[in-house]
Design a protein around this motif. Sequence first.
Motif, mmCIF file in Angstrom:
data_model
loop_
_atom_site.group_PDB
_atom_site.id
_atom_site.type_symbol
_atom_site.label_atom_id
_atom_site.label_comp_id
_atom_site.label_asym_id
_atom_site.label_seq_id
_atom_site.Cartn_x
_atom_site.Cartn_y
_atom_site.Cartn_z
ATOM 1 N N GLY A 288 1.108 -5.007 -1.835
ATOM 2 C CA GLY A 288 2.262 -5.895 -1.681
ATOM 3 C C GLY A 288 1.920 -7.218 -1.028
ATOM 4 O O GLY A 288 2.820 -7.982 -0.677
ATOM 5 N N GLY A 289 0.636 -7.499 -0.863
ATOM 6 C CA GLY A 289 0.212 -8.794 -0.322
ATOM 7 C C GLY A 289 0.839 -9.074 1.026
ATOM 8 O O GLY A 289 1.042 -8.159 1.829
ATOM 9 N N PRO A 290 1.195 -10.343 1.266
ATOM 10 C CA PRO A 290 1.741 -10.718 2.570
ATOM 11 C C PRO A 290 3.125 -10.112 2.830
ATOM 12 O O PRO A 290 3.600 -10.144 3.959
ATOM 13 N N SER A 291 3.754 -9.551 1.792
ATOM 14 C CA SER A 291 5.072 -8.937 1.985
ATOM 15 C C SER A 291 4.966 -7.447 2.217
ATOM 16 O O SER A 291 5.952 -6.777 2.508
ATOM 17 N N GLY A 292 3.774 -6.913 2.035
ATOM 18 C CA GLY A 292 3.614 -5.463 2.080
ATOM 19 C C GLY A 292 3.054 -4.997 3.405
ATOM 20 O O GLY A 292 3.099 -5.692 4.412
ATOM 21 N N GLY A 293 2.511 -3.793 3.362
ATOM 22 C CA GLY A 293 1.961 -3.243 4.582
ATOM 23 C C GLY A 293 0.660 -2.556 4.276
ATOM 24 O O GLY A 293 0.208 -2.519 3.127
ATOM 25 N N CYS A 294 0.041 -1.998 5.339
ATOM 26 C CA CYS A 294 -1.217 -1.328 5.096
ATOM 27 C C CYS A 294 -0.978 0.167 5.002
ATOM 28 O O CYS A 294 -0.125 0.729 5.670
ATOM 29 N N LEU A 295 -1.747 0.794 4.135
ATOM 30 C CA LEU A 295 -1.685 2.236 3.988
ATOM 31 C C LEU A 295 -3.018 2.781 4.454
ATOM 32 O O LEU A 295 -4.053 2.137 4.266
ATOM 33 N N THR A 296 -2.985 3.964 5.062
ATOM 34 C CA THR A 296 -4.203 4.453 5.701
ATOM 35 C C THR A 296 -4.616 5.799 5.122
ATOM 36 O O THR A 296 -3.999 6.296 4.184
ATOM 37 N N GLU A 297 -5.662 6.327 5.718
ATOM 38 C CA GLU A 297 -6.179 7.652 5.388
ATOM 39 C C GLU A 297 -5.066 8.652 5.040
ATOM 40 O O GLU A 297 -5.140 9.355 4.037
ATOM 41 N N LYS A 298 -4.012 8.681 5.865
ATOM 42 C CA LYS A 298 -3.006 9.717 5.656
ATOM 43 C C LYS A 298 -2.143 9.475 4.409
ATOM 44 O O LYS A 298 -1.423 10.354 3.968
ATOM 45 N N MET A 321 -4.309 -5.230 -4.374
ATOM 46 C CA MET A 321 -4.728 -4.162 -3.452
ATOM 47 C C MET A 321 -5.955 -4.652 -2.723
ATOM 48 O O MET A 321 -7.003 -4.845 -3.331
ATOM 49 N N ILE A 322 -5.798 -4.886 -1.430
ATOM 50 C CA ILE A 322 -6.930 -5.378 -0.659
ATOM 51 C C ILE A 322 -7.437 -4.247 0.222
ATOM 52 O O ILE A 322 -6.710 -3.731 1.071
ATOM 53 N N VAL A 323 -8.664 -3.848 -0.023
ATOM 54 C CA VAL A 323 -9.222 -2.687 0.662
ATOM 55 C C VAL A 323 -9.990 -3.119 1.903
ATOM 56 O O VAL A 323 -10.767 -4.074 1.865
ATOM 57 N N MET A 324 -9.744 -2.402 3.004
ATOM 58 C CA MET A 324 -10.414 -2.743 4.261
ATOM 59 C C MET A 324 -11.271 -1.590 4.756
ATOM 60 O O MET A 324 -10.915 -0.430 4.572
ATOM 61 N N ASP A 325 -12.383 -1.907 5.386
ATOM 62 C CA ASP A 325 -13.252 -0.863 5.902
ATOM 63 C C ASP A 325 -13.277 -0.909 7.427
ATOM 64 O O ASP A 325 -12.540 -1.658 8.053
ATOM 65 N N ASN A 408 0.571 1.902 12.386
ATOM 66 C CA ASN A 408 -0.603 2.704 12.041
ATOM 67 C C ASN A 408 -1.806 2.484 12.954
ATOM 68 O O ASN A 408 -2.682 3.329 13.031
ATOM 69 N N PHE A 409 -1.875 1.347 13.602
ATOM 70 C CA PHE A 409 -3.063 1.040 14.407
ATOM 71 C C PHE A 409 -2.672 0.505 15.784
ATOM 72 O O PHE A 409 -3.284 -0.438 16.284
ATOM 73 N N TYR A 410 -1.665 1.136 16.389
ATOM 74 C CA TYR A 410 -1.189 0.700 17.700
ATOM 75 C C TYR A 410 -2.331 0.682 18.717
ATOM 76 O O TYR A 410 -2.461 -0.232 19.522
ATOM 77 N N HIS A 411 -3.203 1.707 18.617
ATOM 78 C CA HIS A 411 -4.315 1.791 19.572
ATOM 79 C C HIS A 411 -5.217 0.562 19.510
ATOM 80 O O HIS A 411 -5.801 0.161 20.507
ATOM 81 N N GLU A 412 -5.317 -0.053 18.344
ATOM 82 C CA GLU A 412 -6.164 -1.258 18.263
ATOM 83 C C GLU A 412 -5.533 -2.433 19.004
ATOM 84 O O GLU A 412 -6.217 -3.215 19.652
#
Lengths: 488, 131
Positions: A288-298, A321-325, A408-412
């Motif tokens: 969803g680009g700048p309007s979307g969100g990130c999806l994670t492992e789960k 779909m922008i994939v992050m490592d 999803n990444f509050y700890h970061e």
Amino acid sequence: MTKYKQIRIALNNCGVIDPENIEEYIARDGYMSLGKCLTEMTPQDVVKEIKDSGLRGRGGGGFPTGLKWEIASKNKADQKYVVCNADEGDPGAFMDRSVLEGDPHAVLEAMAICGYAIGASKGLVYIRAEYPLAIKRLKIAIDQAREFGLLGKNIFDKNFDFDVELRYGAGAFVCGEETSLIHSMEGLRGEPTIKPPFPAEKGYLDKPTNVNNVETFASIPIIIRKGASWFNKIGTEKSKGTKVFALAGKINNVGLIEVPMGTTLREVIFEIGGGIQGGKKFKAVQTGGPSGGCLTEKHLDTPIDFDNLIAAGSMMGSGGMIVMDEDNCMVSVAKFFLDFTVEESCGKCSPCRIGNKRLHELLERITKGQGTMDDLVRLRNMSNVIKDTSLCGLGQTSPNPVLSTLDNFYHEYVAHVKDHKCPAGECKDLMKYFIIADNCVGCTACARVCPVGAITGEKKEAHFINSETCIKCGACIERCKFDAIIIQ
Amino acid sequence: MTKIKTFADLTKMRNDLQQTQALVDMADSSESVIQIKVGMGTSGIASGAKAVMDFLIEALEKRNIEAIVTQTGDMGYSYAEPTIEVKKPGKEPVVFGYVNLLKADEIIEKYIKRSETVEGIIPVNYHTIDN
Ligand SMILES: Cc1cc2nc3c(=O)[nH]c(=O)nc-3n(C[C@H](O)[C@H](O)[C@H](O)COP(=O)(O)O)c2cc1C
Ligand code: SF4
């Protein structure tokens, strides 16, 4: 259809025919669907077929296409318009460009079918001027279709006129929003207006206007040819057919794919996409680009469709779909998208114009290690206000990358604020360069290469980096032959 | 003069075009010929597809190999651009990725001339609307 994960419907001819030769399109049954509509179907039949197919708009919103056509067909007017939205402003997305470059006639044919269904004789393609090749091929296609009598007056001797013209955009993201797009075509500022009235009632030049996305149109001729009942067998209960995605980022097989709705992220990323570059660990994927969100492992095993992605805190969007490592810092990811939104906000309403700027400042502070825990609360509150009070879809969705990374990444975020550390090692301001005294032989190579004189030490003795002066350029690390310099 | 006046005209044109194409595709008709398509979307061109296309046309002519070389849109394999598809008469088309000039030369010499395998084949990985 189970042997392969992909089915090419919108991409049917893309990479198969010569897009500059109409005969190759005709040899692949091109314009036969338009012929079928004009000779065997009433406009109502066409609307019904599209409704039955379950096709939903591929431009982001997922609005049922047949319903949209029905509304436009029922609005009475002396002139109506069919508009193809080829603005494609998401960073990392190139589906629509590829379709127009590879199969321009499919879009023209579909626009004519839409014109017949809703009672319009004029079509307009709104395309960004940054797509010169797509524009060139569209122009050739329009000329050829006119020459062959497939656009113009009295097509197939059925008393139906339809012609298409191009309108150029200057590449503003907000001009992809349909009201904004229409104003831009009218020569006004590309600013959105409140809906209703919807374009189907009062659009281009105040006439009923049907706006659809490139990929939505590209699916239409195939639906007419193969039938609604063929198309609606593909996909999930509420999302029918296939979706084209542009895979980008840290994935091996960067490229265009088309999969049935309901395919999982795991299948897309690890099977079709070939997994993560350099054998690194998957961290997240932004849809969803700048309007979307990130999806994670789960979310890897969630079937991709309009509703599931929204439930997971993201959205389908147009298909980037922008994939992050593991090396991507998620606070920086949120900041990257906010950079984009701040730049692209049209400035008409204050929540978006000022709110996004303030969000961006907060993120900037956090990535510099100057944020507080209160800032995290502020981020969330402000995001919700911006979503609730912005005028158009741009502002209403722009805080999504912030909210989903917070979820999803509050700890970061906490690591940046409390420990002044960036776990992914991406935020330069939070990194410190150290020399491990035991490894250092005192060769002075690093001190000689340091552009700001931050490294001191006697020959043949351990050196020391003054972190106040260090600009973190990394020159010393490259020079050191003894692995004595580390980043923490 | 418009070429297509009625739906019947279009249907006839399509049928004729398909028949001609079938003859070109077949193993041993008088029209059989090798067909090469070069992926020329923006990403293909940015990776050098134009030079590859020019090279193919020139090299095939010099080496007296009859072939039709055309452009096509993006095949979807951005990671492996430039990509080309080679179809020998009577055979299934084969897509090659990472085709620079050296690779293009190898494809002509090995795959086209001698039917030897060449590395860099991208296997078919999708269904079409008809299968
Ligand atoms: C900020 C913003 C940008 C948009 N950009 C695009 C775009 O680039 N292409 C597109 O087709 N739709 C875009 N849309 C969606 C359009 O407003 C509209 O819903 C769509 O073109 C309708 O076509 P569809 O029903 O076929 O999806 C955008 C919406 C917003 C709010
Ligand atoms: S939400 Fe943003 S882009 Fe949309 S009208 Fe308001 S300022 Fe403009």
